[in-house]
Design an enzyme around this catalytic site. Structure first.
Site, PDB file in Angstrom:
ATOM      1  N   GLU A  93      -4.597  17.635 -11.098  1.00  0.00           N
ATOM      2  CA  GLU A  93      -4.999  17.971 -12.466  1.00  0.00           C
ATOM      3  C   GLU A  93      -6.483  18.294 -12.637  1.00  0.00           C
ATOM      4  O   GLU A  93      -7.191  17.667 -13.405  1.00  0.00           O
ATOM      5  CB  GLU A  93      -4.587  16.828 -13.418  1.00  0.00           C
ATOM      6  CG  GLU A  93      -4.515  17.309 -14.864  1.00  0.00           C
ATOM      7  CD  GLU A  93      -3.787  16.350 -15.789  1.00  0.00           C
ATOM      8  OE1 GLU A  93      -2.705  15.882 -15.434  1.00  0.00           O
ATOM      9  OE2 GLU A  93      -4.321  16.098 -16.870  1.00  0.00           O
ATOM     10  N   ASN A  96      -0.418  19.193 -20.853  1.00  0.00           N
ATOM     11  CA  ASN A  96      -0.797  18.257 -21.911  1.00  0.00           C
ATOM     12  C   ASN A  96      -0.731  18.879 -23.301  1.00  0.00           C
ATOM     13  O   ASN A  96      -1.142  18.248 -24.282  1.00  0.00           O
ATOM     14  CB  ASN A  96      -2.213  17.719 -21.656  1.00  0.00           C
ATOM     15  CG  ASN A  96      -2.252  16.851 -20.421  1.00  0.00           C
ATOM     16  OD1 ASN A  96      -1.399  15.985 -20.245  1.00  0.00           O
ATOM     17  ND2 ASN A  96      -3.208  17.096 -19.541  1.00  0.00           N
ATOM     18  N   LYS A 107       2.829  11.643 -11.224  1.00  0.00           N
ATOM     19  CA  LYS A 107       1.961  10.731 -11.988  1.00  0.00           C
ATOM     20  C   LYS A 107       2.804   9.535 -12.368  1.00  0.00           C
ATOM     21  O   LYS A 107       3.927   9.687 -12.856  1.00  0.00           O
ATOM     22  CB  LYS A 107       1.508  11.395 -13.284  1.00  0.00           C
ATOM     23  CG  LYS A 107       0.410  12.390 -13.142  1.00  0.00           C
ATOM     24  CD  LYS A 107      -0.102  12.632 -14.546  1.00  0.00           C
ATOM     25  CE  LYS A 107      -0.712  13.952 -14.767  1.00  0.00           C
ATOM     26  NZ  LYS A 107      -0.970  14.205 -16.180  1.00  0.00           N
ATOM     27  N   HIS A 119       0.004  16.824 -26.337  1.00  0.00           N
ATOM     28  CA  HIS A 119      -0.016  15.411 -25.946  1.00  0.00           C
ATOM     29  C   HIS A 119      -1.284  14.666 -26.364  1.00  0.00           C
ATOM     30  O   HIS A 119      -1.283  13.447 -26.382  1.00  0.00           O
ATOM     31  CB  HIS A 119       0.189  15.274 -24.433  1.00  0.00           C
ATOM     32  CG  HIS A 119       1.629  15.421 -24.036  1.00  0.00           C
ATOM     33  ND1 HIS A 119       2.346  16.576 -24.260  1.00  0.00           N
ATOM     34  CD2 HIS A 119       2.503  14.545 -23.462  1.00  0.00           C
ATOM     35  CE1 HIS A 119       3.590  16.413 -23.822  1.00  0.00           C
ATOM     36  NE2 HIS A 119       3.707  15.196 -23.333  1.00  0.00           N
ATOM     37  N   LYS A 153       7.769  23.118 -14.126  1.00  0.00           N
ATOM     38  CA  LYS A 153       6.815  22.011 -13.987  1.00  0.00           C
ATOM     39  C   LYS A 153       6.344  21.878 -12.539  1.00  0.00           C
ATOM     40  O   LYS A 153       5.146  21.723 -12.277  1.00  0.00           O
ATOM     41  CB  LYS A 153       7.432  20.696 -14.476  1.00  0.00           C
ATOM     42  CG  LYS A 153       6.472  19.537 -14.251  1.00  0.00           C
ATOM     43  CD  LYS A 153       6.518  18.451 -15.234  1.00  0.00           C
ATOM     44  CE  LYS A 153       5.452  17.409 -14.898  1.00  0.00           C
ATOM     45  NZ  LYS A 153       5.594  16.193 -15.641  1.00  0.00           N
ATOM     46  N   ARG A 163       0.817  -1.233   0.000  1.00  0.00           N
ATOM     47  CA  ARG A 163       0.000   0.000   0.000  1.00  0.00           C
ATOM     48  C   ARG A 163       0.842   1.270   0.000  1.00  0.00           C
ATOM     49  O   ARG A 163       0.385   2.339   0.383  1.00  0.00           O
ATOM     50  CB  ARG A 163      -0.973   0.037   1.175  1.00  0.00           C
ATOM     51  CG  ARG A 163      -1.966  -1.084   1.126  1.00  0.00           C
ATOM     52  CD  ARG A 163      -3.246  -0.724   1.837  1.00  0.00           C
ATOM     53  NE  ARG A 163      -4.151  -1.841   1.808  1.00  0.00           N
ATOM     54  CZ  ARG A 163      -4.195  -2.769   2.758  1.00  0.00           C
ATOM     55  NH1 ARG A 163      -3.409  -2.693   3.807  1.00  0.00           N
ATOM     56  NH2 ARG A 163      -5.047  -3.752   2.642  1.00  0.00           N
ATOM     57  N   GLU A 213       9.739  18.437 -24.664  1.00  0.00           N
ATOM     58  CA  GLU A 213       9.046  18.860 -23.433  1.00  0.00           C
ATOM     59  C   GLU A 213       9.520  20.250 -22.981  1.00  0.00           C
ATOM     60  O   GLU A 213       8.746  21.028 -22.438  1.00  0.00           O
ATOM     61  CB  GLU A 213       9.246  17.834 -22.313  1.00  0.00           C
ATOM     62  CG  GLU A 213       8.719  16.428 -22.624  1.00  0.00           C
ATOM     63  CD  GLU A 213       7.197  16.334 -22.774  1.00  0.00           C
ATOM     64  OE1 GLU A 213       6.486  17.304 -22.425  1.00  0.00           O
ATOM     65  OE2 GLU A 213       6.712  15.282 -23.253  1.00  0.00           O
ATOM     66  N   HIS A 243       8.399   9.541 -28.222  1.00  0.00           N
ATOM     67  CA  HIS A 243       7.470  10.420 -27.506  1.00  0.00           C
ATOM     68  C   HIS A 243       7.681  11.875 -27.948  1.00  0.00           C
ATOM     69  O   HIS A 243       6.721  12.589 -28.244  1.00  0.00           O
ATOM     70  CB  HIS A 243       7.694  10.282 -26.002  1.00  0.00           C
ATOM     71  CG  HIS A 243       6.760  11.107 -25.177  1.00  0.00           C
ATOM     72  ND1 HIS A 243       5.407  10.845 -25.104  1.00  0.00           N
ATOM     73  CD2 HIS A 243       6.972  12.216 -24.430  1.00  0.00           C
ATOM     74  CE1 HIS A 243       4.834  11.744 -24.336  1.00  0.00           C
ATOM     75  NE2 HIS A 243       5.765  12.599 -23.910  1.00  0.00           N
ATOM     76  N   ARG A 293      -2.761  22.348 -14.263  1.00  0.00           N
ATOM     77  CA  ARG A 293      -1.834  21.264 -14.606  1.00  0.00           C
ATOM     78  C   ARG A 293      -2.142  20.677 -15.981  1.00  0.00           C
ATOM     79  O   ARG A 293      -1.284  20.140 -16.656  1.00  0.00           O
ATOM     80  CB  ARG A 293      -1.874  20.170 -13.532  1.00  0.00           C
ATOM     81  CG  ARG A 293      -0.841  19.102 -13.807  1.00  0.00           C
ATOM     82  CD  ARG A 293      -0.652  18.097 -12.707  1.00  0.00           C
ATOM     83  NE  ARG A 293       0.370  17.163 -13.137  1.00  0.00           N
ATOM     84  CZ  ARG A 293       0.965  16.286 -12.377  1.00  0.00           C
ATOM     85  NH1 ARG A 293       0.647  16.195 -11.117  1.00  0.00           N
ATOM     86  NH2 ARG A 293       1.877  15.474 -12.854  1.00  0.00           N
ATOM     87  N   HIS A 326      -0.033  11.590 -28.111  1.00  0.00           N
ATOM     88  CA  HIS A 326      -0.132  10.225 -27.579  1.00  0.00           C
ATOM     89  C   HIS A 326      -0.786   9.288 -28.584  1.00  0.00           C
ATOM     90  O   HIS A 326      -0.370   8.135 -28.739  1.00  0.00           O
ATOM     91  CB  HIS A 326      -0.941  10.211 -26.279  1.00  0.00           C
ATOM     92  CG  HIS A 326      -0.100  10.484 -25.068  1.00  0.00           C
ATOM     93  ND1 HIS A 326      -0.642  10.851 -23.864  1.00  0.00           N
ATOM     94  CD2 HIS A 326       1.238  10.446 -24.878  1.00  0.00           C
ATOM     95  CE1 HIS A 326       0.338  11.024 -22.982  1.00  0.00           C
ATOM     96  NE2 HIS A 326       1.484  10.799 -23.581  1.00  0.00           N
TER      97      HIS A 326
HETATM   98  N1  GLY Z   1       5.448  11.653 -13.821  1.00  0.00           N
HETATM   99  C1  GLY Z   1       5.160  12.672 -14.734  1.00  0.00           C
HETATM  100  C2  GLY Z   1       4.127  13.619 -14.239  1.00  0.00           C
HETATM  101  O1  GLY Z   1       3.659  13.520 -13.124  1.00  0.00           O
HETATM  102  O2  GLY Z   1       3.716  14.501 -14.974  1.00  0.00           O
END
Ligand code: GLY
Length: 344
Positions: free
Chosen positions: A224, A232, A130, A235, A214, A108, A172, A249, A228, A239
């Site tokens: 998000e 994207n 993320k 993207h 960032k 966990r 990026e 990418h 945030r 993607h």
């Molecule tokens: N790990 C990439 C992000 O959180 O955007």
């Protein structure tokens, strides 16, 4: 080693810039830590991993799947890892995403940190919390948001970085400039990839600036719901292109940004979109794509930014100012279709 700290709602991230890999021992107890890396990094830097517990994965995005996460967990059991173990991802975005994901679910949740070894991982993938895995053609469909306890930057890893990976990172970096920072966009216009690779101070400045950009938006909107989403930019189409065609990418995101800039011109009257194309080219990224709208759209509609039949598409008001623009899916499909006709 330069230390900085950011406090986010789900945890504190400590950043160590200008560090050396062996300084990891100041952050973790070697005996109670497990490194996750891939075969490429392990074979290039074998001596660095001496006396560490290491899980070595096959390299490649195709392994960013649940099966690999299960295999890591099996090896953690073999190492008799427990709740006090720290997991350390040493690698690019695939490794950091997988490491963060496993660390979030193993018992966990256990402590984890990253040593990003690619430019893309340094300025983007390792930051933000993320993490997750791909499911079939759907990128990052399963995962969680959980912050690493630390990020250690050893710029020495970039000495062996292939050209393609430099461009991936710059996709990026250019994205951050487009959505947040017109001044950095102008700086990128002035520099060249060759100069940045040679001038370590300039490189460190660019990396640290992008980490700060960032982290600032992640701090404001960790889960998000608002700003945030600007990250994207490029993207949504990117993607979809990445999973359907043989593109890195960075290449896919570059093509996504060119489309988003074209759309920004149509919808918001963005000026100077040609400068975005110019800068992408300067950093050896593609700017022209002819693709099958239907094939790409099947994937695009599964994007996590879609809510019912509305997509939160990221456009530019101007260079340096991204905006979230809700669009109906069928309206977006028409634009993608017009765009592909123009590119035939
Ligand atoms: N790990 C990439 C992000 O959180 O955007």
């Amino acid at each position: 080693m330069k230390k900085q700290k950011q406090v986010l709602s789900s945890g504190t991230v400590e950043m160590y810039f200008d560090a050396a890999f062996n300084q990891l021992t100041k952050l973790v107890d070697k005996k109670n830590a497990v490194i996750v890396t891939d075969e490429n990094i392990f074979s290039k830097h074998r001596s660095k991993f001496k006396n560490w517990n290491v899980i070595t994965l096959k390299p490649g995005e195709q392994y960013k799947i649940q099966l690999t996460a299960d295999a890591i967990i099996d090896q953690l059991i073999e190492f008799q890892a427990d709740r006090s173990t720290t997991l350390i991802g040493v690698g690019g975005g695939v490794i950091t995403d997988l490491t963060g994901y496993v660390a979030s679910i193993f018992m966990r949740g256990i402590r984890f940190g990253f040593v990003p070894t690619t430019l893309l991982a340094m300025v983007d993938a390792s930051i933000g919390g993320k993490n997750g895995v791909d499911v079939g053609a759907y990128k990052n469909l399963v995962g969680s948001i959980r912050q690493p306890a630390f990020l250690l930057y050893d710029y020495g890893f970039l000495n062996t970085l292939p050209d393609m990976e430099w461009s991936n990172g710059f996709a990026e970096i250019i994205k951050h400039a487009c959505i947040f920072d017109a001044r950095m966009f102008d700086e990128l216009k002035k520099h060249s990839l060759g100069r940045i690779k040679k001038e370590k101070k300039l490189l460190a400045y660019i990396v640290e600036k992008n980490v700060a950009l960032k982290l600032a938006v992640v701090k404001k909107d960790e889960f998000e719901k608002g700003d945030r989403r600007l990250l994207n930019f490029g993207h949504t189409l990117g993607h979809a292109l990445e999973t359907q065609y043989d593109l890195t990418h960075g290449q896919a995101v570059a093509l996504g940004m060119v489309f988003a800039a074209w759309l920004s011109e149509k919808i918001l009257g963005l000026k100077k979109s040609s400068e975005i194309i110019q800068v992408l080219g300067q950093y050896k990224l593609p700017t022209f794509a002819s693709f099958d709208t239907d094939r790409v759209f099947t994937i695009l509609v599964m994007d996590k930014k879609r809510v019912s039949n509305t997509m939160h598409f990221i456009l530019l008001d101007r260079i340096g100012k991204g905006v979230v623009h809700p669009m109906k899916i069928n309206q977006l499909q028409k634009y993608v279709s017009t765009y592909t006709q123009l590119n035939k």
